[in-house]
Design a protein around this motif. Structure first.
Motif, PDB file in Angstrom:
ATOM      1  N   SER A   4       0.847  -1.312  -0.118  1.00  0.00           N
ATOM      2  CA  SER A   4       0.066  -0.077  -0.119  1.00  0.00           C
ATOM      3  C   SER A   4       0.908   1.305  -0.051  1.00  0.00           C
ATOM      4  N   GLU A   8       0.826   4.060  -2.851  1.00  0.00           N
ATOM      5  CA  GLU A   8       0.789   5.315  -2.671  1.00  0.00           C
ATOM      6  C   GLU A   8       1.939   6.398  -3.096  1.00  0.00           C
ATOM      7  N   LEU A  11       1.675   6.589  -6.928  1.00  0.00           N
ATOM      8  CA  LEU A  11       0.695   7.435  -7.131  1.00  0.00           C
ATOM      9  C   LEU A  11       0.733   9.194  -6.848  1.00  0.00           C
ATOM     10  N   SER A  12       1.536   9.434  -5.581  1.00  0.00           N
ATOM     11  CA  SER A  12       1.617  10.834  -5.243  1.00  0.00           C
ATOM     12  C   SER A  12       2.974  11.458  -6.217  1.00  0.00           C
ATOM     13  N   TYR A  20      -2.485   9.679 -13.287  1.00  0.00           N
ATOM     14  CA  TYR A  20      -2.815   9.352 -11.835  1.00  0.00           C
ATOM     15  C   TYR A  20      -3.915   8.118 -11.701  1.00  0.00           C
ATOM     16  N   GLN A  21      -5.044   8.685 -12.490  1.00  0.00           N
ATOM     17  CA  GLN A  21      -6.311   7.862 -12.600  1.00  0.00           C
ATOM     18  C   GLN A  21      -6.215   6.599 -13.104  1.00  0.00           C
ATOM     19  N   ALA A  24      -4.242   4.457 -10.777  1.00  0.00           N
ATOM     20  CA  ALA A  24      -5.241   4.091  -9.381  1.00  0.00           C
ATOM     21  C   ALA A  24      -6.177   3.267  -9.848  1.00  0.00           C
ATOM     22  N   ASP A  25      -6.933   3.338 -11.125  1.00  0.00           N
ATOM     23  CA  ASP A  25      -7.845   2.395 -11.438  1.00  0.00           C
ATOM     24  C   ASP A  25      -7.280   1.171 -11.417  1.00  0.00           C
ATOM     25  N   ASN A  28      -6.545  -0.697  -8.231  1.00  0.00           N
ATOM     26  CA  ASN A  28      -7.496  -1.055  -7.458  1.00  0.00           C
ATOM     27  C   ASN A  28      -8.088  -2.416  -8.000  1.00  0.00           C
TER      28      ASN A  28
END
Length: 65
Positions: A4, A8, A11-12, A20-21, A24-25, A28
């Motif tokens: 995790s 993070e 992504l950051s 980024y999206q 993230a998708d 997930n």
């Protein structure tokens, strides 16, 4: 927990909202199962399929520049 944190951190570091999206998708979807893996044959095959989809979708975004 380490996984995790790695996600993070990755992504950051993204400045482009679209990338980024997408990342993230993809992360997930890769880790959609909330149950701890037992890693029986069925679960391994399902994870490998998800991993292949993940790499196909965002592999190019993860290359070091």
């Amino acid at each position: 927990a380490e996984y995790s944190e790695l996600v993070e951190t990755l992504l950051s570091s993204q400045r482009d909202a679209i990338i980024y999206q997408r990342l993230a998708d993809a992360f997930n979807k890769l880790t959609a199962s909330s149950t701890p893996p037992t890693m029986d044959r069925k679960q391994k095959v399902a994870f490998l399929k998800s991993l292949e989809e993940f790499v196909a979708n965002v592999g190019g975004l993860l290359c070091v520049k």
